[in-house]
Design an enzyme around this catalytic site. Structure first.
Site, PDB file in Angstrom:
ATOM      1  N   GLY A 171      -9.224  -1.289  -3.664  1.00  0.00           N
ATOM      2  CA  GLY A 171      -9.316   0.103  -4.094  1.00  0.00           C
ATOM      3  C   GLY A 171      -9.715   0.174  -5.558  1.00  0.00           C
ATOM      4  O   GLY A 171     -10.361  -0.723  -6.099  1.00  0.00           O
ATOM      5  N   GLY A 172      -9.271   1.233  -6.203  1.00  0.00           N
ATOM      6  CA  GLY A 172      -9.631   1.433  -7.607  1.00  0.00           C
ATOM      7  C   GLY A 172      -9.123   0.320  -8.502  1.00  0.00           C
ATOM      8  O   GLY A 172      -9.628   0.132  -9.615  1.00  0.00           O
ATOM      9  N   GLY A 406     -45.013 -11.109 -18.960  1.00  0.00           N
ATOM     10  CA  GLY A 406     -43.876 -10.337 -19.463  1.00  0.00           C
ATOM     11  C   GLY A 406     -42.640 -11.205 -19.600  1.00  0.00           C
ATOM     12  O   GLY A 406     -41.811 -11.003 -20.492  1.00  0.00           O
ATOM     13  N   ALA A 407     -42.538 -12.205 -18.712  1.00  0.00           N
ATOM     14  CA  ALA A 407     -41.354 -13.070 -18.763  1.00  0.00           C
ATOM     15  C   ALA A 407     -41.336 -13.878 -20.065  1.00  0.00           C
ATOM     16  O   ALA A 407     -40.268 -14.199 -20.591  1.00  0.00           O
ATOM     17  CB  ALA A 407     -41.319 -13.978 -17.544  1.00  0.00           C
TER      18      ALA A 407
HETATM   19  C1  HXC Z   1       4.138   0.222  -2.490  1.00  0.00           C
HETATM   20  C2  HXC Z   1       3.616  -1.747  -1.424  1.00  0.00           C
HETATM   21  C3  HXC Z   1       2.249  -1.530  -1.667  1.00  0.00           C
HETATM   22  C4  HXC Z   1       1.875  -0.357  -2.360  1.00  0.00           C
HETATM   23  C5  HXC Z   1       2.464  -3.387  -0.625  1.00  0.00           C
HETATM   24  N1  HXC Z   1       3.688  -2.907  -0.780  1.00  0.00           N
HETATM   25  N2  HXC Z   1       1.564  -2.563  -1.149  1.00  0.00           N
HETATM   26  N3  HXC Z   1       4.536  -0.864  -1.851  1.00  0.00           N
HETATM   27  N4  HXC Z   1       2.849   0.488  -2.754  1.00  0.00           N
HETATM   28  N5  HXC Z   1       0.610  -0.113  -2.627  1.00  0.00           N
HETATM   29  C6  HXC Z   1       4.925  -3.508  -0.352  1.00  0.00           C
HETATM   30  C7  HXC Z   1       5.039  -3.560   1.161  1.00  0.00           C
HETATM   31  O1  HXC Z   1       5.537  -2.367   1.659  1.00  0.00           O
HETATM   32  C8  HXC Z   1       5.993  -4.713   1.348  1.00  0.00           C
HETATM   33  O2  HXC Z   1       7.285  -4.237   1.100  1.00  0.00           O
HETATM   34  C9  HXC Z   1       5.645  -5.653   0.215  1.00  0.00           C
HETATM   35  O3  HXC Z   1       4.941  -4.855  -0.739  1.00  0.00           O
HETATM   36  C10 HXC Z   1       4.730  -6.778   0.640  1.00  0.00           C
HETATM   37  O4  HXC Z   1       3.670  -6.237   1.392  1.00  0.00           O
HETATM   38  P1  HXC Z   1       3.234  -6.817   2.804  1.00  0.00           P
HETATM   39  O5  HXC Z   1       2.409  -5.763   3.454  1.00  0.00           O
HETATM   40  O6  HXC Z   1       4.410  -7.339   3.556  1.00  0.00           O
HETATM   41  O7  HXC Z   1       2.363  -8.066   2.369  1.00  0.00           O
HETATM   42  P2  HXC Z   1       1.047  -8.643   3.040  1.00  0.00           P
HETATM   43  O8  HXC Z   1       1.223  -8.742   4.521  1.00  0.00           O
HETATM   44  O9  HXC Z   1       0.717  -9.874   2.302  1.00  0.00           O
HETATM   45  O10 HXC Z   1      -0.095  -7.537   2.778  1.00  0.00           O
HETATM   46  C11 HXC Z   1      -0.513  -7.237   1.457  1.00  0.00           C
HETATM   47  C12 HXC Z   1      -1.365  -5.971   1.455  1.00  0.00           C
HETATM   48  C13 HXC Z   1      -0.632  -4.809   2.141  1.00  0.00           C
HETATM   49  C14 HXC Z   1      -2.683  -6.264   2.190  1.00  0.00           C
HETATM   50  C15 HXC Z   1      -1.702  -5.673  -0.008  1.00  0.00           C
HETATM   51  O11 HXC Z   1       0.673  -4.737   1.613  1.00  0.00           O
HETATM   52  C16 HXC Z   1      -1.303  -3.497   1.957  1.00  0.00           C
HETATM   53  O12 HXC Z   1      -2.299  -3.215   2.656  1.00  0.00           O
HETATM   54  N6  HXC Z   1      -0.748  -2.694   1.078  1.00  0.00           N
HETATM   55  C17 HXC Z   1      -1.255  -1.349   0.832  1.00  0.00           C
HETATM   56  C18 HXC Z   1      -2.545  -1.397   0.089  1.00  0.00           C
HETATM   57  C19 HXC Z   1      -2.997  -0.012  -0.331  1.00  0.00           C
HETATM   58  O13 HXC Z   1      -3.425   0.756   0.539  1.00  0.00           O
HETATM   59  N7  HXC Z   1      -2.771   0.310  -1.584  1.00  0.00           N
HETATM   60  C20 HXC Z   1      -3.121   1.567  -2.151  1.00  0.00           C
HETATM   61  C21 HXC Z   1      -4.610   1.535  -2.395  1.00  0.00           C
HETATM   62  S1  HXC Z   1      -5.161   2.953  -3.189  1.00  0.00           S
HETATM   63  P3  HXC Z   1       8.588  -4.747   1.925  1.00  0.00           P
HETATM   64  O14 HXC Z   1       9.680  -3.884   1.427  1.00  0.00           O
HETATM   65  O15 HXC Z   1       8.236  -4.569   3.360  1.00  0.00           O
HETATM   66  O16 HXC Z   1       8.717  -6.195   1.538  1.00  0.00           O
HETATM   67  C22 HXC Z   1      -5.254   2.470  -4.724  1.00  0.00           C
HETATM   68  C23 HXC Z   1      -5.850   3.502  -5.619  1.00  0.00           C
HETATM   69  C24 HXC Z   1      -6.027   2.984  -6.988  1.00  0.00           C
HETATM   70  O17 HXC Z   1      -4.911   1.432  -5.126  1.00  0.00           O
HETATM   71  C25 HXC Z   1      -6.946   3.916  -7.692  1.00  0.00           C
HETATM   72  C26 HXC Z   1      -7.129   3.546  -9.127  1.00  0.00           C
HETATM   73  C27 HXC Z   1      -8.128   4.452  -9.783  1.00  0.00           C
END
Ligand code: HXC
Length: 516
Positions: A171-172, A406-407
Site C-alpha cells: 500500500g502507501g 546524441g549519446a
Molecule cells: C493492525 C495488523 C495489521 C494492520 C497485521 N496486523 N496487519 N494489525 N493493522 N495493518 C496484525 C494481525 O491482525 C495479526 O494480529 C498480526 O498483525 C500478524 O499478522 P498475520 O496476518 O498473522 O501475519 P501474516 O500471516 O504474516 O500476514 C502479514 C500480512 C497480513 C500479509 C501483512 O497481516 C495483512 O494482510 N495485513 C493487512 C495489510 C493491510 O491491508 N494493511 C493496510 C494497508 S492500507 P494477531 O493479533 O492475530 O497476532 C495502508 C495505507 C497506507 O497501508 C497509506 C499511506 C499513505
C-alpha cells in the site's frame, strides 16, 4: 518504593520492552526465517553501539479493545548507533507488535529519529517489515505516513536515506522507501506492492503470486524499484554497511578517504588489448572498471536492471567515486529509457553528496524503435543530459570506443561541463556510425554505382578513416587527451587530484524542472 526497587523496576521494564509482542511471536518470526526488529539493528550496527529511544512509548488508541493491548515501544524500535564508527540513525518495524503496523505512535517515533538525523547530519536507515497502516487507528495512521514522507522529502539530498525491505511493505507504505536513496531487498520473505494479488485479481483479472508481483527479483530486474538484492538478511545488512563506506554523512561533507595500498601509477598492460579490433565485437566493461579502480573493488548498484548501463561505487587512491559505464556486452551498450533513468538518478545522487563521477563511454547511440519512442526515450534521455549537465562535482570521462551521436553528448561530454575527457586510441567519435553515415552522405554514389555493395563498403571505409578515431575530436578540444589505455588509472587519479578544489555553481533558482 526503595531506590533498589525502582532500579529493579526499570530493569524489568527494559527487559519487557525488548520482547516486543512476546516470545511466542518472536519464535514465529524466527520460524519464518526472519530476524526480529532488534536483531536486525544489532546485525546492522557496530557491536554494542545501539542506543534506543522511546522504548517505553505506548500507542494511544482506545477503540476496538486496543486499550487492553499496549506494548512498550509499540511497533517500531528506533535509535542511533554507528557503522564503521560513524553515527547513523535507524528505525526497525517490529512485526511482533500488531504486525509492525503503523500507529500514530510508531509514526511519531520514526519522525523523531528522522528529525535528529537531519539535525546531526547523519544517514538514516529504515528497516521495513510491516502490515501497513494500523487499521484500528484509521486516519491517524495515514497522517503519520504522510508526515514520514514529508521528512523523507525534506531530507532528500541532505542526508543519505537507505531502506531495507525484509518483510511485507504494501500500500502507501511503499512510498517512504521509494522516496529514499537506496532500497535493499531480501529474497523470499520481502515484497513491495501498492495492491496485493487479491486486488490485482479482482481489478485486472491477473493471476499473480506476491513474489511475482513484488518480490525482490521482480523489483531488481523488471521495475527497477530496488537497488540491491540478497538471499538472506545477514548478507543484506552487510551490504548496507558496505554502501555506507562510500558515502559522506551529509551533503556538506565529503565521503571518507580510506588508505589505499594500490599504487596510483599501477600500469595494466591488459587494458591495451581489451577492446577488440573488430568494432562490432562486444567486451565486458566490468573488466575495464576492475582494472582501473583501487584493488579491483566495485560496488555495483542495480546490477540486474538495465544492464546496458553499469553504475556503482568504487575508489581511486582511496577516494570514493561514482562510476557510470556503457556496457558493450549488453545491447551493444545502447542507451534506452530504463538505462537513462538508472544513470540519471545515480549521477544526481553522486552530485548531491559530493561524489565525483567517472564515466566510461562506449555507446553506439540511443535505441531506435516504437517501443522506445512510446516509452518516452526523449524525456528519459533528457534526464541523463540534465543530470550530467547540472552536476557540479568533478566529472571525468574515458571514451574507450564508440561515442556516437546524441549519446556522445549525453555521456558527460565537454559541452555538458565535463571537466576532463580522455579517449583511448580505439575511440570513434562522430555524429553517427560509418555504416549509417555513408548510406546517407554517399547515397547517390552508392545507388548509381554498378556495384552498390562495393561502393558502400569503400565509402564506409572512407568515412571510418576520417571520423572513426579520437583525433578529430581531440583537434577541436572535445577530447583533452588521447591516452594509452594502460595508464588510465594514473590519469584519472591525477585529474581527480587536480579537481579536488573544483568550484562550480548553477544559477540561483528554487529548483530546476528535470523532465520527469
Ligand atoms: C493492525 C495488523 C495489521 C494492520 C497485521 N496486523 N496487519 N494489525 N493493522 N495493518 C496484525 C494481525 O491482525 C495479526 O494480529 C498480526 O498483525 C500478524 O499478522 P498475520 O496476518 O498473522 O501475519 P501474516 O500471516 O504474516 O500476514 C502479514 C500480512 C497480513 C500479509 C501483512 O497481516 C495483512 O494482510 N495485513 C493487512 C495489510 C493491510 O491491508 N494493511 C493496510 C494497508 S492500507 P494477531 O493479533 O492475530 O497476532 C495502508 C495505507 C497506507 O497501508 C497509506 C499511506 C499513505
Amino acid at each position: 518504593m526503595s531506590r533498589e526497587r525502582k532500579i529493579l523496576e526499570l530493569k524489568e521494564k527494559i527487559e519487557k520492552s525488548k520482547l516486543g509482542g512476546g516470545q511466542a511471536l518472536i519464535d514465529k518470526q524466527h520460524q519464518k526465517g526472519k530476524l526480529t526488529a532488534r536483531e536486525r539493528i544489532y546485525t546492522l550496527l557496530d557491536e554494542n553501539s545501539f542506543e534506543e529511544l522511546d522504548a517505553f512509548k505506548l500507542h494511544g488508541c482506545n477503540d476496538f479493545g486496543m486499550e487492553k493491548s499496549k506494548v512498550l515501544g509499540d511497533g517500531v524500535v528506533t535509535g542511533y548507533g554507528s557503522i564503521h564508527g560513524r553515527l547513523v540513525f535507524v528505525y526497525s518495524f517490529d512485526f511482533t507488535v500488531f504486525g509492525g503496523s503503523l500507529s500514530k505512535t510508531v509514526a511519531e517515533k520514526i519522525i523523531k529519529v528522522q528529525e535528529m538525523a537531519m539535525k546531526t547530519g547523519s544517514p538514516i536507515i529504515g528497516i521495513n517489515d510491516s502490515g501497513g497502516a494500523r487499521i484500528q487507528e484509521g486516519v491517524d495512521s495515514l497522517a503519520g505516513y504522510t508526515d514520514i514522507f514529508t521528512q523523507n522529502i525534506l531530507a532528500s539530498g541532505v542526508i543519505p536515506q537507505i531502506s531495507a525491505i525484509v518483510g511485507p511493505c504494501a500500500g502507501g507504505a511503499v512510498y517512504s522507501p521509494a522516496l529514499t536513496d537506496y532500497i535493499f531487498m531480501v529474497r523470499k520473505s520481502a515484497y513491495m506492492f501498492l495492491t496485493g494479488p487479491k486486488i490485482v485479481k479482482s481489478v485486472t483479472h491477473e493471476d499473480v503470486t506476491a513474489e511475482e508481483l513484488g518480490g525482490a527479483d521482480t523489483h531488481a530486474t523488471k521495475s527497477g524499484v530496488t537497488h540491491f538484492t540478497y538471499d538472506d538478511e545477514a548478507e543484506l545488512f552487510a551490504g548496507v554497511r558496505e554502501l555506507i563506506k562510500y558515502l559522506p554523512q551529509n551533503n556538506m561533507e565529503e565521503a571518507p578517504i580510506l588508505s589505499s595500498q594500490d599504487p596510483i601509477n599501477r600500469i595494466d598492460e591488459d587494458l591495451n588489448y581489451l577492446v577488440p579490433e573488430d568494432t562490432n565485437k562486444p567486451y565486458d566493461m566490468h573488466e575495464v572498471i576492475a582494472k582501473v579502480v583501487d584493488d579491483g573493488v566495485f560496488f555495483e548498484v542495480q546490477k540486474d536492471y538495465a544492464k546496458n548501463l553499469i553504475v556503482g561505487f568504487a575508489r581511486l587512491n582511496g577516494k570514493s567515486i561514482g562510476v557510470v559505464a556503457n556496457q558493450p556486452k549488453v545491447m551493444a551498450g545502447v542507451l534506452d529509457s530504463n538505462s537513462s533513468n538508472k544513470g540519471a538518478r545515480f549521477v544526481r545522487f553522486c552530485d548531491a553528496f559530493n561524489i565525483p563521477v567517472i564515466t566510461f563511454e562506449d555507446v553506439p547511440g540511443f535505441m531506435p524503435g516504437t517501443a522506445q519512442e512510446f516509452s518516452g526515450i526523449i524525456k528519459n534521455g533528457a534526464k541523463m543530459l540534465y543530470a550530467y549537465g547540472e552536476a557540479t562535482v568533478p566529472k571525468i570521462t574515458v571514451i574507450t570506443r564508440k561515442g556516437y551521436g546524441g549519446a556522445f553528448c549525453v555521456m558527460n561530454s565537454k559541452n555538458l561541463r565535463g571537466d576532463i575527457v580522455y579517449a583511448w586510441p580505439s575511440a570513434e567519435i562522430a555524429v553517427m556510425g560509418p555504416k549509417g553515415a555513408s548510406e546517407i552522405i554517399f547515397s547517390k554514389e552508392i545507388t548509381g554505382a554498378e556495384n552498390p555493395a562495393q561502393v558502400h563498403t569503400e565509402k564506409m571505409e572512407e568515412y571510418r578513416d576520417k571520423f572513426a578515431n579520437p583525433y578529430v575530436a581531440a583537434a577541436k578540444g572535445l577530447v583533452d587527451e588521447v591516452i594509452e589505455p594502460k595508464v588510465t588509472r594514473y590519469k584519472l587519479i591525477k585529474a581527480l587530484e587536480m579537481l579536488a578544489n573544483k568550484r562550480e555553481d548553477n544559477p540561483p533558482k528554487k529548483h530546476g524542472n528535470i523532465p520527469l
